[in-house]
Each structure stands twice: as C-alpha cells, then as structure tokens.
Scaffold this motif. Sequence first.
Motif, mmCIF file in Angstrom:
data_model
loop_
_atom_site.group_PDB
_atom_site.id
_atom_site.type_symbol
_atom_site.label_atom_id
_atom_site.label_comp_id
_atom_site.label_asym_id
_atom_site.label_seq_id
_atom_site.Cartn_x
_atom_site.Cartn_y
_atom_site.Cartn_z
ATOM 1 N N ARG A 1 0.639 5.236 -2.062
ATOM 2 C CA ARG A 1 1.207 6.340 -1.128
ATOM 3 C C ARG A 1 3.065 6.099 -0.779
ATOM 4 N N ALA B 1 2.615 12.184 -4.214
ATOM 5 C CA ALA B 1 1.887 10.791 -3.555
ATOM 6 C C ALA B 1 2.710 10.575 -1.868
ATOM 7 N N SER B 2 3.323 11.716 -1.670
ATOM 8 C CA SER B 2 4.278 11.718 -0.425
ATOM 9 C C SER B 2 3.244 12.177 0.333
ATOM 10 N N PHE B 3 3.175 11.391 1.830
ATOM 11 C CA PHE B 3 2.444 11.940 2.788
ATOM 12 C C PHE B 3 3.029 12.257 4.720
ATOM 13 N N ALA C 1 3.733 5.095 -7.516
ATOM 14 C CA ALA C 1 2.546 5.187 -6.314
ATOM 15 C C ALA C 1 1.421 5.191 -6.678
ATOM 16 N N SER C 2 1.538 7.316 -7.549
ATOM 17 C CA SER C 2 0.709 8.287 -7.654
ATOM 18 C C SER C 2 -0.568 7.443 -9.094
ATOM 19 N N ASP D 1 0.458 -1.354 0.200
ATOM 20 C CA ASP D 1 0.056 0.117 0.183
ATOM 21 C C ASP D 1 0.661 1.059 -0.203
ATOM 22 N N ILE D 2 2.317 1.226 0.753
ATOM 23 C CA ILE D 2 2.988 1.941 0.912
ATOM 24 C C ILE D 2 4.579 1.499 0.214
ATOM 25 N N GLY E 1 7.545 7.672 -7.513
ATOM 26 C CA GLY E 1 6.866 8.252 -6.906
ATOM 27 C C GLY E 1 5.418 8.492 -7.658
ATOM 28 N N ASN F 1 -2.705 4.341 -7.119
ATOM 29 C CA ASN F 1 -3.657 5.007 -6.285
ATOM 30 C C ASN F 1 -2.044 4.453 -4.567
ATOM 31 N N CYS G 1 9.857 14.619 -0.909
ATOM 32 C CA CYS G 1 8.576 14.111 -0.349
ATOM 33 C C CYS G 1 7.743 15.611 -0.516
#
Length: 389
Positions: free
Chosen positions: A312, A336-338, A306-307, A284-285, A303, A310, A331
């Motif tokens: 992260r 996609a970073s959080f 990841a985007s 998921d990450i 990244g 969907n 980041c």
Amino acid sequence: MRISSVHAWWVQIPIKTAEQHISDFGRMKTFDAAILKIETDDGIVGWGEGKNAAGSAGHYGSLVHLLNNEIGPKIIGRDPADITFIWEDLYNGVRSRKAAMAGHAMPELARRGLTVAAISAVDIALWDILGKSRGEPVWKLLGGRKSDRLPAYASGGWAKEDKIGEQLLAYVEDGGFRAVKMRVGAMDGPPHVSAARVKAARAALGPDIAIMVDAHGTYTVSDAKRFAHQVADCDLAWFEEPIIADDKPGIADLRSATHIPIATGEGEATRYAFRDIVVRRAADILQPDPAFCGGISEAMRIGSLASAFNLRLAPHLWAGAPCFFAGLHICAASPASFTVEYSLGANPMIHDIVQEDVKVEDGNIAIPEAPGLGLTMNEDMIKAHAVTE
C-alpha cells in the motif's frame, strides 16, 4: 508554451512559541522549505517544493542555489508539458540524450539527495502548469480519482505518557479523525518508555481509533524488536521508520519478526530505492515524499510498484503546501493509496501561504477540484519569509 523563468526561495516561517513541539529533531521553532515558482511565456505559473529535511531540521540554502543556478537554467525554453523527459534529462545529466535513445537510465554520479529534491520541485511545478493550461486538476491528468474525499490521519503525538491520551483525543475531536500517529524512539530513550506511552494512548482512545507509531529511524534493529514485542497487544496500524533507512536488510529482519505492519520510505529517492525495499520484503506500506522522492511523476511510479507487489501507498506529507497538495492528487489517483497524512503540529507552510482553507472534516479531506494543484499561493508571504544569504 515555453518555460520563461525559474525561481526558488528558502522560505522560513516562525512557529508561535505556544505551538512548538519537541522531538528527536529538537524544538521546532520554524517551518522551512524550498518553494519553487516556474513561469511560462504565456503567463501560467506553476508552484513546486523541494525538501532535504523534515520541517526545520535542516537548511535549504544549497537546494535553493541548485534550483536557481543549475537546474533552473537547464529548463528555460523547454515545453513544460514534457514532464517525463524533463525529469529524465535532469536525472541523466550530460548523458540524457544517450539514455533516451538507449531506453535505459545513465544517471550522473550525483543521482540522489539534493539532485532529486530539486527535480521533485520542478516536477510538481510542471504538473501544476499542465493542469492549469488544460483547465483540469492534476488528478484528472493522472488518470482520474478514486473519490472526491479521502480518509486522513492526524499526525503528531509528542506528549509524555500522562498526557499522550489527552493530546490524541484532542486530535480526534479536532477533525473527526479515526486514525492518529504518535512519535516514539530516541525522543523517549529506552523502548519501554515509548511502549508505555503507546499503551497509555490505546487505553485512552479505545479499540476503534487506529494508532500508528513513528520512530523517525532512531531505533537499532534489536531495540525496534523489543519495542514491537512490548506493544504487541496494542493493535498498531503500522510501525513507521523503525530504523535507519540505509539498513534495508535490518528493516526486512524486523518485518519478519513482528506482526505490526512496517511503513517506510520518506527518506528514499526514486523508484530504484523503493524497488530495493520491495524486493527485500522490507515494508508493507511505502511512504514516498513528493518533494524528495522525485515529485508527482516518481511518486506515481512508486505507487505502481506498491500495487504490483500487493503493498500500500501512504505518502509522507509533513510538508509545505505544494508538496501537500501534490500528495492529495497522488493519493486520489493511485490505486494503492488508502490514507492521507495531515499534520496536527503547527504548520504555517500549509495554512499561511495559501488562500485555500485546508482542513479535515469527519476524518476525511477533500481532493482539490481547481486546475493544477488547486492552490493559490500567497507570494507576498513567501517573499516576506524568504531567507537571504
């Protein structure tokens, strides 16, 4: 502007005895990294970092030799702004020209491991040079930033069951963190020992602090499933590196068996490896390490993966200053970073070799504003702790 010199050091900085921790890697007595300096003919200096281990879990003699004797000489005289094509040339080796003209990769046999770690160090340093030459921070060259401050999580958590709550609460108080990560897995033995520590942590922190767990890839698939079942009521934010990275089908199997988000990728190099994780629906990450995955350039491509799927992005930033600062720019610039990993273990490779004060306030960390990576390296400190072989 041309690259005039390339030099790497194996830097090994002792950790004070009182600040050392013990994990499945053993007792962490030093912090090690391959630190790279690239100079241009007009006096601009860029700093990079390559990794082949976490903290002091490995030796850097081979990586430093590779940078100084094979990779470095190949880029002397190149325009440092040719970041993408220096990356591709180093990756494709003797077939680089054919690959460029054909429009697809033709890499050498040694296309992972130390090779990509060395490319990572070069790539980070070249972005630093480009930013300094243009008077702009790297995040601006990457397309801008989402915020001038980003949420950070406290990364540590090795204490036993009776002390883990106290340790993590100290992290929260230290920087106002709203998320913490603790270690589980082989350091504890059977899954129920780790599960008991996680339950103690949740009881101490309450429901409003996010908890991540990191097994460093030390569980089998079955034990990872047992652990996930035992902590199912702890509302974990993610389960990191649950099993060996080489078993991608196993990671996918685990992900389908638990509701806990799966995070992985710190031991993966290049977008190709992350593509395999993504298409197997194994995470998921995604957690690329800028000093190992291929640098800033490759982390941004990961990244984008990841985007597109969907997912992260949360880069692995247990590292020295060049890698950590690179991670801040990644980041800031990646949609996609959080969150940003912030080490609460002793890390002199960040705090002692740069002049900047790297800290978290109210759970957030500031994104550098200065040109390039935004760090000022203490070269005397680097040379004083360089390992000579």
